[in-house]
Motif scaffolding. Structure first.
Motif, PDB file in Angstrom:
ATOM      1  N   MET A  43       0.855  -1.273   0.037  1.00  0.00           N
ATOM      2  CA  MET A  43      -0.018   0.044   0.055  1.00  0.00           C
ATOM      3  C   MET A  43       0.762   1.325   0.090  1.00  0.00           C
ATOM      4  SD  MET A  43      -2.649  -1.514  -0.272  1.00  0.00           S
ATOM      5  CE  MET A  43      -4.033  -0.256  -0.181  1.00  0.00           C
ATOM      6  N   TYR A  82      -3.394   2.598  -2.373  1.00  0.00           N
ATOM      7  CA  TYR A  82      -4.743   2.790  -2.717  1.00  0.00           C
ATOM      8  C   TYR A  82      -5.246   3.373  -4.194  1.00  0.00           C
ATOM      9  CZ  TYR A  82      -4.284   2.505   2.564  1.00  0.00           C
ATOM     10  OH  TYR A  82      -3.865   2.150   3.688  1.00  0.00           O
ATOM     11  N   GLN A  83      -4.572   4.303  -4.818  1.00  0.00           N
ATOM     12  CA  GLN A  83      -4.746   4.607  -6.017  1.00  0.00           C
ATOM     13  C   GLN A  83      -4.779   3.342  -6.977  1.00  0.00           C
ATOM     14  OE1 GLN A  83      -1.306   7.359  -5.890  1.00  0.00           O
ATOM     15  NE2 GLN A  83      -2.547   9.000  -6.792  1.00  0.00           N
ATOM     16  N   LYS A  91      -7.997   1.431  -6.666  1.00  0.00           N
ATOM     17  CA  LYS A  91      -8.905   2.214  -7.132  1.00  0.00           C
ATOM     18  C   LYS A  91      -8.805   1.840  -8.639  1.00  0.00           C
ATOM     19  CE  LYS A  91     -10.779   7.055  -7.800  1.00  0.00           C
ATOM     20  NZ  LYS A  91     -12.049   6.565  -8.321  1.00  0.00           N
ATOM     21  N   ALA A 130      -4.071  -6.559   0.414  1.00  0.00           N
ATOM     22  CA  ALA A 130      -3.227  -5.303   0.847  1.00  0.00           C
ATOM     23  C   ALA A 130      -2.028  -5.841   1.770  1.00  0.00           C
ATOM     24  CB  ALA A 130      -4.112  -4.391   1.502  1.00  0.00           C
ATOM     25  N   THR A 133       0.627  -3.917   3.937  1.00  0.00           N
ATOM     26  CA  THR A 133       1.250  -3.008   4.425  1.00  0.00           C
ATOM     27  C   THR A 133       1.932  -3.100   5.854  1.00  0.00           C
ATOM     28  OG1 THR A 133       0.705  -0.589   5.004  1.00  0.00           O
ATOM     29  CG2 THR A 133      -1.126  -2.150   5.264  1.00  0.00           C
ATOM     30  N   ASP A 178      -6.340   0.860   9.672  1.00  0.00           N
ATOM     31  CA  ASP A 178      -5.444   0.556   8.302  1.00  0.00           C
ATOM     32  C   ASP A 178      -6.026  -0.482   7.502  1.00  0.00           C
ATOM     33  OD1 ASP A 178      -3.618   2.947   8.655  1.00  0.00           O
ATOM     34  OD2 ASP A 178      -2.560   1.563  10.109  1.00  0.00           O
ATOM     35  N   LYS A 193      -9.219   0.534   6.070  1.00  0.00           N
ATOM     36  CA  LYS A 193      -8.951   1.420   4.942  1.00  0.00           C
ATOM     37  C   LYS A 193      -8.921   0.723   3.677  1.00  0.00           C
ATOM     38  CE  LYS A 193      -6.273   5.583   3.836  1.00  0.00           C
ATOM     39  NZ  LYS A 193      -5.045   6.397   4.281  1.00  0.00           N
ATOM     40  N   CYS A 194      -7.885  -0.532   4.185  1.00  0.00           N
ATOM     41  CA  CYS A 194      -7.647  -1.186   2.661  1.00  0.00           C
ATOM     42  C   CYS A 194      -8.871  -1.852   2.429  1.00  0.00           C
ATOM     43  CB  CYS A 194      -6.712  -2.225   3.176  1.00  0.00           C
ATOM     44  SG  CYS A 194      -4.963  -1.227   3.607  1.00  0.00           S
ATOM     45  N   ALA A 214     -11.091   0.283   0.181  1.00  0.00           N
ATOM     46  CA  ALA A 214     -10.464   0.756  -0.979  1.00  0.00           C
ATOM     47  C   ALA A 214     -10.694  -0.085  -2.105  1.00  0.00           C
ATOM     48  CB  ALA A 214      -8.892   1.296  -0.610  1.00  0.00           C
ATOM     49  N   TYR A 244      -6.068  -8.084   4.159  1.00  0.00           N
ATOM     50  CA  TYR A 244      -5.178  -7.324   4.494  1.00  0.00           C
ATOM     51  C   TYR A 244      -4.004  -8.220   5.469  1.00  0.00           C
ATOM     52  CZ  TYR A 244      -3.347  -4.091   7.987  1.00  0.00           C
ATOM     53  OH  TYR A 244      -2.712  -3.343   8.882  1.00  0.00           O
TER      54      TYR A 244
END
Length: 121
Positions: A55, A63-64, A67, A82, A84, A91, A94-95, A98, A103
């Protein structure tokens, strides 16, 4: 059976360690050090079992990249885990928000990673 995994991480040491571990478990591995490179690889070959996506990367972060993957027909179905170093509960959320299916925090616990991969396949 499709057993290809794409590792996307800007640190070659992380790629090296993951590659060794996953190859030993019978997976075929491709890797990229930049998100844009990974997106290009996916557009040319969308037959991946799962994407392990760091990430925190320069230029386009995870994240971008997530997307873009989720908005791109033909590759938006591929599960993303994800990866990270950010290991706080928010966090993880958030993953997931997204677009990641799961994760795993660094340093990577191989048992947790294998469990995440098996859940998605």
């Amino acid at each position: 059976m499709n057993n290809k995994i794409l590792i996307v991480d800007d640190d070659p040491r992380n790629i090296f360690a993951l590659k060794l571990t996953l190859k030993a478990k019978g997976y075929q591995i491709e890797s990229c050090t930049m998100a844009q490179e990974a997106i290009d690889v996916l557009k040319n070959d969308n037959q991946f079992l799962v994407i392990l996506l760091d990430m925190m990367m320069p230029e386009i972060d995870g994240y971008q990249a997530l997307k873009i993957i989720r908005e791109t027909p033909g590759i938006n179905h591929i599960p993303v885990i994800a990866v990270t170093a950010q290991a706080m509960p928010e966090d993880r959320q958030k993953c997931i928000d997204a677009g990641a299916q799961d994760y795993v925090s660094k340093p990577i616990n191989v048992d947790i990673l294998m469990s995440a991969i098996q859940k998605l396949t």
